[in-house]
Design a protein around this motif. Structure first.
Motif, PDB file in Angstrom:
ATOM      1  N   CYS A 128      -7.354  -1.643   0.592  1.00  0.00           N
ATOM      2  CA  CYS A 128      -6.366  -1.921   1.639  1.00  0.00           C
ATOM      3  C   CYS A 128      -7.116  -2.253   2.919  1.00  0.00           C
ATOM      4  CB  CYS A 128      -5.452  -0.717   1.834  1.00  0.00           C
ATOM      5  SG  CYS A 128      -4.267  -0.964   3.166  1.00  0.00           S
ATOM      6  N   SER A 171      -8.258   2.461   2.071  1.00  0.00           N
ATOM      7  CA  SER A 171      -8.111   3.075   0.750  1.00  0.00           C
ATOM      8  C   SER A 171      -8.374   2.033  -0.326  1.00  0.00           C
ATOM      9  CB  SER A 171      -6.687   3.637   0.560  1.00  0.00           C
ATOM     10  OG  SER A 171      -6.531   4.842   1.242  1.00  0.00           O
ATOM     11  N   HIS A 209       0.194   4.017   1.339  1.00  0.00           N
ATOM     12  CA  HIS A 209       0.026   4.769   2.590  1.00  0.00           C
ATOM     13  C   HIS A 209       0.967   4.244   3.667  1.00  0.00           C
ATOM     14  CE1 HIS A 209      -2.346   5.618   6.428  1.00  0.00           C
ATOM     15  NE2 HIS A 209      -1.909   6.783   6.016  1.00  0.00           N
ATOM     16  N   ALA A 210       1.082   2.952   3.793  1.00  0.00           N
ATOM     17  CA  ALA A 210       1.992   2.322   4.748  1.00  0.00           C
ATOM     18  C   ALA A 210       2.241   0.906   4.260  1.00  0.00           C
ATOM     19  CB  ALA A 210       1.396   2.326   6.156  1.00  0.00           C
ATOM     20  N   CYS A 216       0.842  -1.197   0.000  1.00  0.00           N
ATOM     21  CA  CYS A 216       0.000   0.000   0.000  1.00  0.00           C
ATOM     22  C   CYS A 216       0.873   1.242   0.000  1.00  0.00           C
ATOM     23  CB  CYS A 216      -0.906   0.000   1.232  1.00  0.00           C
ATOM     24  SG  CYS A 216      -2.029   1.414   1.286  1.00  0.00           S
ATOM     25  N   LYS A 253      -6.058  -2.289   5.893  1.00  0.00           N
ATOM     26  CA  LYS A 253      -5.630  -1.602   7.108  1.00  0.00           C
ATOM     27  C   LYS A 253      -6.449  -0.329   7.376  1.00  0.00           C
ATOM     28  CE  LYS A 253      -3.060  -1.039  10.687  1.00  0.00           C
ATOM     29  NZ  LYS A 253      -3.237  -1.928  11.835  1.00  0.00           N
ATOM     30  N   HIS A 254      -6.507   0.572   6.380  1.00  0.00           N
ATOM     31  CA  HIS A 254      -7.236   1.833   6.595  1.00  0.00           C
ATOM     32  C   HIS A 254      -8.290   2.090   5.535  1.00  0.00           C
ATOM     33  CE1 HIS A 254      -3.115   2.720   8.426  1.00  0.00           C
ATOM     34  NE2 HIS A 254      -3.942   2.663   9.458  1.00  0.00           N
ATOM     35  N   TYR A 270       1.565  -2.211   4.146  1.00  0.00           N
ATOM     36  CA  TYR A 270       0.630  -3.311   4.370  1.00  0.00           C
ATOM     37  C   TYR A 270       0.316  -3.956   3.029  1.00  0.00           C
ATOM     38  CZ  TYR A 270       0.166  -1.865   9.160  1.00  0.00           C
ATOM     39  OH  TYR A 270       0.453  -1.570  10.455  1.00  0.00           O
TER      40      TYR A 270
HETATM   41  S1  FES Z   1      -1.930   1.165   5.014  1.00  0.00           S
HETATM   42 FE1  FES Z   1      -3.244   1.092   3.292  1.00  0.00          FE
HETATM   43  S2  FES Z   1      -4.613   2.715   3.608  1.00  0.00           S
HETATM   44 FE2  FES Z   1      -3.277   2.825   5.311  1.00  0.00          FE
END
Ligand code: FES
Length: 99
Positions: A59, A64, A40-41, A38, A61-62, A43
């Protein structure tokens, strides 16, 4: 890379090639390949849910979602695209073109 029949319809599966992590998604006879990390981070996108109608991968995790065709994020918090890779199906075999 693998047989098309080895990929579950409407799901993502992770493949590793050297340092590259790739999320391969099958929707019917269509196959997509995205960077599995991802933007964003760090994952794994291949653990997220596929939306067959929207052609996105979420994703886990959060939340997106990423367009399977372009890698562009459709929803926050991710703001940068993930790479997309050229992939095709030849005689039932999934062929991935890596940079
Ligand atoms: S790690 Fe994917 S949206 Fe935050």
């Amino acid at each position: 890379m693998c047989d098309l029949a080895d990929l579950k319809d409407g799901e993502a599966r992770r493949f590793d090639s050297g340092a590259l992590r790739i999320a391969v998604v099958r929707i019917g006879d269509d196959v997509y390949a995205l960077g599995d990390r991802c933007s964003h981070a760090d994952y794994s996108l291949s653990e997220g849910a596929v939306d067959a109608d929207e052609r996105t991968l979420e994703c886990w995790k959060h939340g997106s979602t990423f367009d399977l065709r372009t890698g562009e994020p459709q929803t926050l918090p991710a703001t940068r695209p993930v790479p997309v890779y050229e992939v095709s199906v030849r005689e039932g075999t999934v062929v991935l073109v890596l940079p």
